[in-house]
Design a protein around this motif. Structure first.
Motif, PDB file in Angstrom:
ATOM      1  N   VAL A   1       0.854  -1.187   0.000  1.00 42.93           N
ATOM      2  CA  VAL A   1       0.000   0.000   0.000  1.00 42.93           C
ATOM      3  C   VAL A   1       0.891   1.237   0.000  1.00 42.93           C
ATOM      4  O   VAL A   1       1.789   1.370   0.842  1.00 42.93           O
ATOM      5  CB  VAL A   1      -0.927   0.011   1.221  1.00 42.93           C
ATOM      6  N   LEU A   2       0.638   2.150  -0.928  1.00 42.81           N
ATOM      7  CA  LEU A   2       1.485   3.331  -1.057  1.00 42.81           C
ATOM      8  C   LEU A   2       1.341   4.267   0.143  1.00 42.81           C
ATOM      9  O   LEU A   2       0.231   4.645   0.517  1.00 42.81           O
ATOM     10  CB  LEU A   2       1.128   4.098  -2.329  1.00 42.81           C
ATOM     11  N   GLN A   3       2.465   4.647   0.712  1.00 38.54           N
ATOM     12  CA  GLN A   3       2.496   5.632   1.783  1.00 38.54           C
ATOM     13  C   GLN A   3       2.408   7.037   1.198  1.00 38.54           C
ATOM     14  O   GLN A   3       1.742   7.914   1.760  1.00 38.54           O
ATOM     15  CB  GLN A   3       3.789   5.482   2.591  1.00 38.54           C
TER      16      GLN A   3
ATOM     17  N   GLU B   1      -3.194   3.612  -2.220  1.00 38.78           N
ATOM     18  CA  GLU B   1      -3.536   2.665  -3.283  1.00 38.78           C
ATOM     19  C   GLU B   1      -2.751   1.367  -3.089  1.00 38.78           C
ATOM     20  O   GLU B   1      -1.555   1.378  -2.793  1.00 38.78           O
ATOM     21  CB  GLU B   1      -3.208   3.274  -4.645  1.00 38.78           C
ATOM     22  N   ARG B   2      -3.449   0.253  -3.243  1.00 40.56           N
ATOM     23  CA  ARG B   2      -2.790  -1.047  -3.142  1.00 40.56           C
ATOM     24  C   ARG B   2      -2.221  -1.408  -4.505  1.00 40.56           C
ATOM     25  O   ARG B   2      -2.944  -1.439  -5.509  1.00 40.56           O
ATOM     26  CB  ARG B   2      -3.787  -2.111  -2.668  1.00 40.56           C
ATOM     27  N   LEU B   3      -0.945  -1.670  -4.538  1.00 39.40           N
ATOM     28  CA  LEU B   3      -0.242  -1.832  -5.810  1.00 39.40           C
ATOM     29  C   LEU B   3      -0.557  -3.171  -6.451  1.00 39.40           C
ATOM     30  O   LEU B   3      -0.587  -4.208  -5.788  1.00 39.40           O
ATOM     31  CB  LEU B   3       1.268  -1.699  -5.594  1.00 39.40           C
ATOM     32  N   SER B   4      -0.769  -3.126  -7.749  1.00 47.99           N
ATOM     33  CA  SER B   4      -1.025  -4.310  -8.565  1.00 47.99           C
ATOM     34  C   SER B   4       0.120  -4.464  -9.554  1.00 47.99           C
ATOM     35  O   SER B   4       0.951  -3.560  -9.703  1.00 47.99           O
ATOM     36  CB  SER B   4      -2.345  -4.141  -9.318  1.00 47.99           C
ATOM     37  N   PRO B   5       0.186  -5.590 -10.279  1.00 48.18           N
ATOM     38  CA  PRO B   5       1.208  -5.699 -11.321  1.00 48.18           C
ATOM     39  C   PRO B   5       1.154  -4.558 -12.335  1.00 48.18           C
ATOM     40  O   PRO B   5       2.195  -4.037 -12.742  1.00 48.18           O
ATOM     41  CB  PRO B   5       0.885  -7.054 -11.967  1.00 48.18           C
TER      42      PRO B   5
ATOM     43  N   CYS C   1      -4.917   1.195   3.305  1.00 48.80           N
ATOM     44  CA  CYS C   1      -5.538   1.108   1.980  1.00 48.80           C
ATOM     45  C   CYS C   1      -6.859   1.884   1.988  1.00 48.80           C
ATOM     46  O   CYS C   1      -7.677   1.745   2.899  1.00 48.80           O
ATOM     47  CB  CYS C   1      -5.785  -0.352   1.623  1.00 48.80           C
ATOM     48  N   HIS C   2      -7.079   2.699   0.961  1.00 47.03           N
ATOM     49  CA  HIS C   2      -8.276   3.521   0.901  1.00 47.03           C
ATOM     50  C   HIS C   2      -9.499   2.766   0.398  1.00 47.03           C
ATOM     51  O   HIS C   2     -10.629   3.181   0.657  1.00 47.03           O
ATOM     52  CB  HIS C   2      -8.030   4.732  -0.009  1.00 47.03           C
TER      53      HIS C   2
END
Length: 412
Positions: A40-42, A159-163, A331-332
């Motif tokens: 999850v982006l800080q 945002e939770r990172l995806s490929p 995560c939002h």
């Protein structure tokens, strides 16, 4: 005289109460973009450049001016060859440039004609080209900045990172990302009946013993959510052992997750053990499967107790623990998405509770129902590829549209 039973708590109310306790944890890590999947982006990611950096060709073909092709079959000299990674010269009027996918469009050209609509003359040496299709201005040109503009926030905080996210970060030159730290989760099961696969052969199982399935799928689900998992194994059905396990787990973890022992029987020691070390709310949730559920704290550490029946444990994790963990990690987006799908089954006997039926998509695009919906039948979760969400008292008639939650949504 026994005290009156508390009314069952609706799922949405239980989830809201649970999320009210899920204050995102402090702390961040800097990770290589290679290793960012699921984190999850800080901090948001801002692009220092535009993508593509300049107009480029979307096709292998020929760059030209539309005005130089007044009709199909026009022939033009080919004055240059432009490959991806190279820079072409300005295009002279009345000429064409052989161009390849991703190559920069030369100044003066206003269209690309794909090679399938052209014929290279002079024995294929590309000295002359016959253009067999009338071009349109802008045809097959990818404009500079059409994907990303300079200064744009390409990935947002929380945002939770995806490929795909990692690819986007790489496309704007980000080799590292600042992400929330991983959640630390301690996991254990309770129950003297539990045995680990490999410890006892099936033919040697004592009467009443069962293999511990919950420990396997809960650990896997936690790892998929990016948690650091400490597996504390199986805790005996004794109050002192349960207290000891909880006290130790609380020292270095953000959450203690257990399965089993959250009912009110004489061998269910979770409630008094947690209460002796902190506080506990024991909820009876109005869902099927998965009625018993517990939330509390052991010291400053969150505690969640899941039911022991495997499908109940599986479903309550997906519906309650997963969004709790996502919000705890900053995560939002934690809401579960449903889609409308046609049921290819009947469900004439509804329950007073909200039901989650195990189903799977069929070749006709509808949903088939697993024949045995018991909370102990884990094969239903393997056979199925999602859940149908039924309101309390809701029946289903074949052909009716129902709310479907794919497992791909719940386990990503």
């Amino acid at each position: 005289m026994r005290p009156p039973m508390k009314p069952l708590k609706p799922l949405d109310e239980a989830l809201a109460d649970l999320l009210a306790h899920a204050v995102p944890l402090a702390g961040s890590d800097t990770v290589a973009t290679w290793d960012g999947d699921g984190r999850v982006l800080q901090t948001g990611a801002v692009s220092p450049l535009q993508v593509p950096p300049q107009d480029n060709s979307a096709m292998d073909g020929y760059a030209l001016r539309c005005a130089d092709v007044p009709q199909a079959g026009a022939e033009l000299p080919v004055t240059q060859r432009i490959a991806a990674g190279s820079a072409g010269a300005p295009l002279a009027p009345g000429s064409a440039a052989r161009i390849f996918t991703g190559a920069p469009v030369p100044a003066g050209a206003d269209a690309i004609v794909m090679q399938e609509d052209c014929v290279a003359l002079d024995g294929g040496h590309a000295m002359q080209v016959r253009v067999n299709a009338m071009p349109r201005p802008g045809q097959w040109i990818r404009r500079a900045g059409e994907d990303v503009t300079r200064g744009a926030v390409v990935l947002g905080q929380g945002e939770r990172l995806s490929p795909a996210s990692l690819g986007l970060a790489a496309s704007v030159g980000m080799a590292q990302l600042t992400v929330r730290r991983k959640l630390r989760v301690a996991l254990f099961s309770t129950g003297d009946e539990l045995v680990m696969p490999g410890d006892v052969a099936p033919q040697d199982m004592r009467p009443g013993a069962i293999y511990n399935s919950n420990r396997f799928f809960l650990r896997a689900l936690l790892l998929r959510l990016g948690c650091e998992v400490t597996d504390l194994g199986i805790v005996p059905d004794r109050l002192d052992a349960t207290v000891q396990a909880l006290r130790g787990a609380a020292q270095a973890h953000d959450l203690i997750l257990t399965s089993g022992g959250v009912s009110v029987g004489e061998e269910d020691h979770i409630k008094p053990a947690v209460q002796s070390l902190g506080q506990l709310d024991l909820w009876q949730i109005a869902i099927k499967p998965g009625k018993p559920f517990a939330y509390g704290r052991v010291g400053a550490t969150h505690f969640i107790g899941l039911p022991g029946n495997p499908v109940s444990s599986f479903v309550t994790f997906l519906l309650l623990v997963r969004p709790f963990l996502l919000q705890l990690s900053g995560c939002h987006t934690v809401a579960t998405k449903t889609i409308a799908v046609e049921a290819h089954f009947d469900w004439p006997r509804p329950d007073k509770r909200r039901e989650f039926l195990r189903v799977r998509r069929n070749a006709g695009g509808g949903l088939d129902l697993f024949t045995n919906q018991s909370s102990g039948v884990l094969t239903s979760a393997v056979w199925g590829d999602g859940l149908v969400d039924l309101a309390p008292g809701q029946t289903v008639t074949q052909g009716q549209t129902v709310r479907f939650i794919p497992f791909s949504e719940l386990m990503a």
